[in-house]
Design an enzyme around this catalytic site. Structure first.
Site, PDB file in Angstrom:
ATOM      1  N   ASP A  57       0.843  -1.198   0.000  1.00 13.14           N
ATOM      2  CA  ASP A  57       0.000   0.000   0.000  1.00 13.14           C
ATOM      3  C   ASP A  57       0.876   1.245   0.000  1.00 13.14           C
ATOM      4  OD1 ASP A  57      -2.555   1.565   0.530  1.00 13.14           O
ATOM      5  OD2 ASP A  57      -1.313   2.147   2.235  1.00 13.14           O
ATOM      6  N   TYR A  62       2.654  10.110   0.999  1.00 12.99           N
ATOM      7  CA  TYR A  62       3.799   9.512   1.681  1.00 12.99           C
ATOM      8  C   TYR A  62       5.112   9.961   1.038  1.00 12.99           C
ATOM      9  CZ  TYR A  62       0.082   6.352   3.318  1.00 12.99           C
ATOM     10  OH  TYR A  62      -1.075   5.830   3.843  1.00 12.99           O
ATOM     11  N   LYS A  88      -3.941   5.897  -3.286  1.00 11.82           N
ATOM     12  CA  LYS A  88      -5.040   6.727  -2.797  1.00 11.82           C
ATOM     13  C   LYS A  88      -5.190   7.999  -3.620  1.00 11.82           C
ATOM     14  CE  LYS A  88      -3.976   4.838   1.722  1.00 11.82           C
ATOM     15  NZ  LYS A  88      -2.617   4.355   1.406  1.00 11.82           N
ATOM     16  N   GLY A 240      -1.809   0.905  11.509  1.00 13.52           N
ATOM     17  CA  GLY A 240      -1.628   1.453  12.849  1.00 13.52           C
ATOM     18  C   GLY A 240      -2.005   0.522  13.980  1.00 13.52           C
ATOM     19  N   ASN A 243      -1.313   1.845  17.621  1.00 16.95           N
ATOM     20  CA  ASN A 243      -1.799   3.166  18.037  1.00 16.95           C
ATOM     21  C   ASN A 243      -0.698   4.216  17.964  1.00 16.95           C
ATOM     22  OD1 ASN A 243      -4.130   1.574  20.048  1.00 16.95           O
ATOM     23  ND2 ASN A 243      -4.748   3.225  18.692  1.00 16.95           N
ATOM     24  N   SER A 244       0.073   4.144  16.898  1.00 13.83           N
ATOM     25  CA  SER A 244       1.172   5.059  16.557  1.00 13.83           C
ATOM     26  C   SER A 244       2.383   4.934  17.467  1.00 13.83           C
ATOM     27  CB  SER A 244       0.719   6.529  16.478  1.00 13.83           C
ATOM     28  OG  SER A 244       0.599   7.120  17.748  1.00 13.83           O
ATOM     29  N   GLY A 245       2.461   3.833  18.258  1.00 11.45           N
ATOM     30  CA  GLY A 245       3.713   3.609  18.965  1.00 11.45           C
ATOM     31  C   GLY A 245       3.639   2.838  20.258  1.00 11.45           C
ATOM     32  N   ILE A 246       2.714   3.194  21.140  1.00  8.25           N
ATOM     33  CA  ILE A 246       2.772   2.692  22.505  1.00  8.25           C
ATOM     34  C   ILE A 246       2.610   1.173  22.603  1.00  8.25           C
ATOM     35  CG2 ILE A 246       0.317   3.049  22.985  1.00  8.25           C
ATOM     36  CD1 ILE A 246       1.256   3.960  25.842  1.00  8.25           C
ATOM     37  N   LEU A 247       1.866   0.565  21.690  1.00  8.08           N
ATOM     38  CA  LEU A 247       1.702  -0.886  21.739  1.00  8.08           C
ATOM     39  C   LEU A 247       2.910  -1.621  21.151  1.00  8.08           C
ATOM     40  CD1 LEU A 247      -2.094  -1.238  20.884  1.00  8.08           C
ATOM     41  CD2 LEU A 247      -0.981  -1.581  23.106  1.00  8.08           C
TER      42      LEU A 247
END
Length: 346
Positions: A57, A62, A88, A240, A243-247
Site C-alpha cells: 500500500d 507519503y 489513494k 496502525g 496506536n502510533s507507537g505505545i503498543l
C-alpha cells in the site's frame, strides 16, 4: 499463521482482490519522521516479497510521491503482476516554491505542495499521476484518503470533503474506473471508523484502510461498524496496530498514542496489558499485531518498515505462537472487550 496466508478483500468484486495476512504499508519508505535511504527502502520491499508478502500500500502523501516512486522501482524488478497494489486519491502534488512545500510528517521530500481535491477531475489527475510515479498500468485498490476529522481538523471540514467527493464527482470517477475494470476495488484510507460508516451509507465501497481504530486499546468499532462490514461483505485493511507507537514500545517515557505523548490513563492500561502478555511469555508488540486479525472483517494488517531488519522483525512477530489463554485473560481482566474475537491459528 503465516504472512503469506491470504484472504479476499471481499467476495463481491468482479476481479477478486487477494491480500496476504500481512501487507507492507508505504509510509516509512516515504520518509515518515526519518530519512530512509533508497537502498534501505529497496531492501525492505525485497525482504517483504521474499517473506511472502504480496500486498503493498502507498499514497501520494507519503513523502510527497517518494513512497510511490520507490515502490514502483521495486515493482519493475519484482513484477507488477505478482502483487496486489493500492494507492489513494485526495491529495494532488503540485510544483511549488521552496517555502511552499508541505511535507507534513515526512522528511527529505521533493519540492511539492499538497492540494486536497476530491472532485472528478481531482481523482482522475491524482490516479494518473500515481501511475506515472510508479510506472505501472493500474492499481488493484484505489482509496479516498483522509476525509476524516483527524486529517481535516474538524467535523465540519470532514463533512465538506465527503460532500465534495459525492457532489463534485469524485465518487463517480472511482466507480467509473471500477466498472471499466481499470481498478478492482474502491475504498477509503482514514483514521476514524465513523467516517467509514458514513461512506457506507452513501456509496458502494469494497473495503477500508482503517488506521489505529481497532487495536488492543480500542474496540469501539465493534459496536456498529465492524458488524456492518461483515454484513455488507466489506473488507478491512488494518493500519496502525500499535496506536502510533505505545503498543510497540510499551509504556515507556515519551511513548506515543495517536501521534502524541500518551496520557497517564493510557500508560496505565498498557502497563496492565503488558503484564498479562509477560505472564504468557509474549511480547506486547506481538499480541498487538496479531489481535487485530481475529476479527473476520479484518483481512490484513500492514505495519510499515524501512529496512530488511524491520520487515523480518514484523514477520517473526506475526508468525509467533501466542497462547490462547492470553486473550481470555485480557478479557477476564477487562482489558479487551468480551466480544472481541480472538485470533485463531496464531
Amino acid at each position: 499463521m503465516k504472512v503469506s496466508d491470504t484472504k479476499l478483500l471481499n467476495g463481491r468484486t468482479a476481479r477478486p482482490v487477494s491480500l496476504t495476512r500481512m501487507g507492507m504499508g508505504g509510509t516509512v519508505i516515504g520518509n515518515l519522521y526519518r530519512k530512509v535511504s533508497d537502498e534501505a527502502a529497496q531492501d525492505a520491499i525485497q525482504a517483504a516479497y521474499d517473506a511472502g508478502i504480496r500486498y503493498f500500500d502507498t499514497a501520494p502523501q507519503y513523502g510527497l510521491g517518494r513512497s510511490e516512486i520507490r515502490l514502483g522501482q521495486a515493482l519493475a524488478r519484482i513484477g507488477r503482476g505478482n502483487v496486489t497494489l493500492s494507492s489513494k486519491i485526495g491529495r494532488l502534488l503540485l510544483d511549488c516554491e521552496p517555502d511552499e512545500v508541505t511535507p507534513e510528517a515526512f522528511v527529505d521530500v521533493p519540492q511539492k505542495r499538497i492540494v486536497f481535491d476530491y472532485t472528478y477531475d481531482g481523482v482522475m489527475r491524482s490516479y494518473e499521476s500515481s501511475l506515472d510515479r510508479m510506472g505501472v498500468g493500474n492499481v488493484d485498490i484505489l482509496m479516498v484518503h483522509d476525509v476524516c476529522v483527524f486529517s481535516q481538523g474538524s467535523q465540519e471540514a470532514s463533512d465538506a470533503k465527503v460532500r465534495e467527493l459525492f457532489d463534485g464527482g469524485g465518487y463517480k470517477a472511482l466507480t467509473e474506473l471500477r466498472e471499466a475494470g481499470e481498478i478492482a476495488a474502491i475504498g477509503a484510507g482514514v483514521n476514524e471508523w465513523q467516517v467509514c460508516e458514513k461512506l457506507l451509507g452513501l456509496g458502494d465501497f469494497d473495503g477500508f484502510l482503517l488506521a489505529g481504530r481497532y487495536t488492543l486499546l480500542e474496540q469501539e468499532a465493534l459496536d456498529s461498524f465492524l458488524p456492518l462490514c461483515v454484513k455488507r461483505d466489506v473488507g478491512i485493511i488494518l493500519g496502525g496496530p500499535y496506536n502510533s507507537g505505545i503498543l510497540a514500545t510499551g509504556p515507556v517515557n515519551g511513548a506515543k498514542y495517536n501521534y502524541a505523548d500518551a496520557p497517564e490513563h493510557i500508560l496505565e492500561r498498557v502497563r496492565r496489558i503488558e503484564a498479562v502478555c509477560n505472564a504468557h511469555d509474549t511480547p506486547l508488540i506481538a499480541a498487538a499485531l496479531q489481535f487485530v486479525l481475529g476479527h473476520p472483517a479484518v483481512k490484513t494488517v500492514i505495519p510499515g518498515a524501512g529496512s530488511r531488519q524491520e520487515v523480518e522483525a514484523n514477520v517473526a512477530l506475526l508468525q509467533r505462537e501466542i497462547p490462547t489463554a492470553l486473550w481470555s485473560d485480557l478479557k477476564s481482566e477487562g482489558l479487551i472487550r468480551p466480544d472481541a474475537p480472538a485470533p485463531e491459528g496464531c
